[in-house]
Scaffold this active site. Structure first.
Site, PDB file in Angstrom:
ATOM      1  N   GLU A  63      -5.286   3.826   5.877  1.00  0.00           N
ATOM      2  CA  GLU A  63      -4.795   3.220   4.581  1.00  0.00           C
ATOM      3  C   GLU A  63      -5.510   4.354   3.785  1.00  0.00           C
ATOM      4  O   GLU A  63      -4.930   4.602   2.686  1.00  0.00           O
ATOM      5  CB  GLU A  63      -5.502   1.902   4.449  1.00  0.00           C
ATOM      6  CG  GLU A  63      -5.106   1.494   3.173  1.00  0.00           C
ATOM      7  CD  GLU A  63      -5.974   1.424   1.893  1.00  0.00           C
ATOM      8  OE1 GLU A  63      -5.737   1.207   1.068  1.00  0.00           O
ATOM      9  OE2 GLU A  63      -7.375   1.776   2.319  1.00  0.00           O
ATOM     10  N   SER A  77     -11.265  -0.519   3.177  1.00  0.00           N
ATOM     11  CA  SER A  77     -10.198  -0.631   4.323  1.00  0.00           C
ATOM     12  C   SER A  77      -9.886   0.571   4.741  1.00  0.00           C
ATOM     13  O   SER A  77      -9.263   1.402   4.005  1.00  0.00           O
ATOM     14  CB  SER A  77      -9.119  -1.539   3.785  1.00  0.00           C
ATOM     15  OG  SER A  77      -9.476  -2.922   3.688  1.00  0.00           O
ATOM     16  N   ARG A 114       0.851  -1.342  -0.044  1.00  0.00           N
ATOM     17  CA  ARG A 114       0.068  -0.047   0.131  1.00  0.00           C
ATOM     18  C   ARG A 114       0.844   1.072   0.070  1.00  0.00           C
ATOM     19  O   ARG A 114       0.660   2.323   0.593  1.00  0.00           O
ATOM     20  CB  ARG A 114      -0.908   0.017   1.161  1.00  0.00           C
ATOM     21  CG  ARG A 114      -2.208  -0.965   1.177  1.00  0.00           C
ATOM     22  CD  ARG A 114      -2.794  -0.810   0.096  1.00  0.00           C
ATOM     23  NE  ARG A 114      -4.072  -1.333   0.142  1.00  0.00           N
ATOM     24  CZ  ARG A 114      -4.177  -3.017  -0.120  1.00  0.00           C
ATOM     25  NH1 ARG A 114      -3.121  -3.551  -0.802  1.00  0.00           N
ATOM     26  NH2 ARG A 114      -5.232  -3.615  -0.103  1.00  0.00           N
TER      27      ARG A 114
HETATM   28  N1  EPU Z   1     -11.602 -10.888   9.686  1.00  0.00           N
HETATM   29  C1  EPU Z   1     -12.096 -10.906  11.112  1.00  0.00           C
HETATM   30  N2  EPU Z   1     -13.026 -10.134  11.350  1.00  0.00           N
HETATM   31  C2  EPU Z   1     -13.452  -9.058  10.446  1.00  0.00           C
HETATM   32  C3  EPU Z   1     -12.877  -9.088   9.277  1.00  0.00           C
HETATM   33  C4  EPU Z   1     -11.778  -9.762   8.883  1.00  0.00           C
HETATM   34  O1  EPU Z   1     -11.829 -11.812  12.007  1.00  0.00           O
HETATM   35  O2  EPU Z   1     -14.028  -8.101  10.837  1.00  0.00           O
HETATM   36  C5  EPU Z   1     -10.339 -11.581   9.543  1.00  0.00           C
HETATM   37  C6  EPU Z   1     -10.663 -12.686   8.248  1.00  0.00           C
HETATM   38  O3  EPU Z   1     -11.302 -13.867   8.659  1.00  0.00           O
HETATM   39  C7  EPU Z   1      -9.216 -13.018   7.809  1.00  0.00           C
HETATM   40  C8  EPU Z   1      -8.210 -11.484   8.323  1.00  0.00           C
HETATM   41  O4  EPU Z   1      -9.328 -11.017   9.454  1.00  0.00           O
HETATM   42  O5  EPU Z   1      -8.675 -14.091   8.636  1.00  0.00           O
HETATM   43  C9  EPU Z   1      -8.162 -10.660   7.240  1.00  0.00           C
HETATM   44  O6  EPU Z   1      -9.181 -10.220   6.482  1.00  0.00           O
HETATM   45  P1  EPU Z   1      -9.549 -10.423   4.918  1.00  0.00           P
HETATM   46  O7  EPU Z   1      -8.689 -11.403   4.603  1.00  0.00           O
HETATM   47  O8  EPU Z   1     -11.122 -10.173   4.550  1.00  0.00           O
HETATM   48  O9  EPU Z   1      -8.661  -8.999   4.559  1.00  0.00           O
HETATM   49  P2  EPU Z   1      -8.113  -7.692   5.050  1.00  0.00           P
HETATM   50  O10 EPU Z   1      -6.767  -7.902   5.624  1.00  0.00           O
HETATM   51  O11 EPU Z   1      -9.097  -7.091   5.856  1.00  0.00           O
HETATM   52  C10 EPU Z   1      -7.123  -6.847   2.874  1.00  0.00           C
HETATM   53  C11 EPU Z   1      -7.131  -5.568   2.083  1.00  0.00           C
HETATM   54  C12 EPU Z   1      -8.340  -5.363   1.166  1.00  0.00           C
HETATM   55  C13 EPU Z   1      -8.137  -6.492   0.349  1.00  0.00           C
HETATM   56  C14 EPU Z   1      -8.333  -7.927   1.151  1.00  0.00           C
HETATM   57  C15 EPU Z   1      -8.359  -9.013   0.221  1.00  0.00           C
HETATM   58  C16 EPU Z   1      -5.539  -3.759   3.377  1.00  0.00           C
HETATM   59  C17 EPU Z   1      -5.786  -2.739   4.284  1.00  0.00           C
HETATM   60  N3  EPU Z   1      -7.052  -4.473   3.122  1.00  0.00           N
HETATM   61  O12 EPU Z   1      -8.046  -6.909   3.819  1.00  0.00           O
HETATM   62  O13 EPU Z   1      -8.301  -4.151   0.550  1.00  0.00           O
HETATM   63  O14 EPU Z   1      -9.510  -6.376  -0.422  1.00  0.00           O
HETATM   64  O15 EPU Z   1      -7.042  -8.091   2.027  1.00  0.00           O
HETATM   65  O16 EPU Z   1      -7.144  -9.531  -0.140  1.00  0.00           O
HETATM   66  O17 EPU Z   1      -4.637  -4.508   3.026  1.00  0.00           O
HETATM   67  C18 EPU Z   1      -8.603  -2.008   0.603  1.00  0.00           C
HETATM   68  O18 EPU Z   1      -7.471  -1.620   0.440  1.00  0.00           O
HETATM   69  O19 EPU Z   1      -9.798  -1.079   0.490  1.00  0.00           O
HETATM   70  C19 EPU Z   1      -9.195  -3.233   0.651  1.00  0.00           C
HETATM   71  C20 EPU Z   1     -10.508  -3.611   0.748  1.00  0.00           C
END
Ligand code: EPU
Length: 339
Positions: free
Chosen positions: A334, A237, A164
């Site tokens: 972010e 995010s 990012r």
């Molecule tokens: N999780 C929870 N509770 C929640 C949400 C998620 O426990 O409320 C857990 C999920 O089960 C998972 C972990 O947290 O084990 C991470 O969640 P997820 O894989 O959904 O992805 P993220 O880290 O929240 C990142 C990016 C997203 C991208 C997704 C998918 C960042 C800041 N965000 O989200 O990007 O779509 O991975 O690859 O890196 C964005 O940048 O706006 C964005 C949506």
């Protein structure tokens, strides 16, 4: 090109928050862009380049400079064997571009399907999702160097991409992105190893999905997990995940054994802040006044209607403090603040 006055930015951002831009213009070609930049120099007012407005939080007071809405369009293709070099202009809608690429059978951007925003904004924060990042396929970024008044092609390395992050964030007033060139392939391999994607295909009992099926899978997963910008004011995010040394992650894992970590390299791992916000701090689906966090994603802040930037910032600060108190981790937005 006409330069307008007092255009409400709330209507041009997916958060649906923000006061007026003192000056505002739409640019559709290089001449108009130069005109806008010259206006900023002549009247000594800052400029801000606006794409889809999907990753910014604009102050309630608005922006005291010139907002340049980037609408340069066009996509060109150059085939070299199985490689296809594709150049897309900054004002193209990102997902329409990805859709077009997938229709043509080109591999490389399918995991980045359904991300809101424009092509020009994509390299700024090196957009990423489901195990792919923009930097994996970018060859070069064509820019206007506003300081030196010249056009340049920055190579992938010169863009200094990381999670990012890029050179464009280092000094936001130096470069304006005009177009991005990608190396895509007619015969690529699909990256379906990310947990959510793998689970999707396991459930559907599809062993060898096609390019189009991967795009459709990513769209479905995103629609399920992330709020629809037509329904909610949001910028996706709100915070970045945090990359820490292995030792620090191991200590956290001892305390929270159910947390799933993502390996970055042999020394570092990425901590899922959404998990911490949800399971450690209880921030998923909270609502306070006009603001809150999404019911399926604690990392996503929401404007439930009529929210101010101040309200969002207050909730965000509360989340920052709580994560720090409970884990010692400092989280950073972010989303870009236009204040
Ligand atoms: N999780 C929870 N509770 C929640 C949400 C998620 O426990 O409320 C857990 C999920 O089960 C998972 C972990 O947290 O084990 C991470 O969640 P997820 O894989 O959904 O992805 P993220 O880290 O929240 C990142 C990016 C997203 C991208 C997704 C998918 C960042 C800041 N965000 O989200 O990007 O779509 O991975 O690859 O890196 C964005 O940048 O706006 C964005 C949506």
């Amino acid at each position: 090109m006409s330069i307008q006055k007092d255009i409400l930015l709330k209507d041009l951002t997916t958060f649906r928050i923000g006061g007026p831009a003192k000056h505002f213009c739409v640019v559709r070609n290089e001449d108009e862009l130069i005109e806008a930049v010259n206006f900023s120099k002549k009247y000594r007012v800052p400029f801000f380049v606006l794409g889809g407005g999907s990753n910014i939080l604009v102050a309630d007071e608005g922006f005291e400079g010139i907002v340049i809405k980037m609408e340069m369009k066009g996509v060109t293709y150059k085939e070299e064997g199985t490689d296809v070099f594709v150049t897309a202009s900054a004002g193209e809608n990102w997902d329409s571009f990805v859709s077009q690429i997938v229709e043509k059978g080109l591999y490389g951007l399918e995991n980045l399907s359904y991300i809101p925003g424009t092509v020009g904004a994509a390299p700024v924060q090196n957009i990423g999702a489901y195990g792919s990042e923009l930097k994996d396929t970018v060859i070069s970024v064509h820019v206007l160097d506003v300081v030196k008044d010249e056009y340049k092609d920055l190579s992938n390395t010169e863009c200094k991409f990381s999670y990012r992050d890029s050179i464009f964030k280092e000094d936001p007033k130096k470069y304006i992105v005009l177009s991005v060139t990608f190396r895509l392939s007619n015969r690529g391999t699909l990256n379906i190893g990310y947990k959510d994607v793998q689970e999707y295909f396991d459930f559907k009992k599809i062993k060898e999905p096609t390019l189009k099926q991967v795009r459709n899978a990513v769209i479905e997963i995103r629609q399920r997990k992330l709020p629809d910008v037509k329904e909610y004011g949001t910028a996706g995010s709100f915070f970045k995940n945090v990359i820490v040394p292995n030792a620090q992650a191991q200590a956290l894992l001892k305390k929270y054994p159910e947390m799933i970590l993502h390996k970055v390299n042999d020394k570092k791992v990425k901590i899922p802040i959404a998990w911490i916000l949800d399971h450690v701090c209880g921030f998923r689906g909270v609502k306070k006044g006009n603001v809150g966090t999404f019911r399926n994603q604690a990392l996503v802040l929401i404007n439930h209607g009529g929210a101010t930037a101040a309200e969002i910032i207050a909730l965000a600060q509360k989340m920052v403090d709580e994560v720090y108190d409970k884990t010692g981790i400092e989280i950073e937005p972010e989303v870009e603040y236009v204040l």
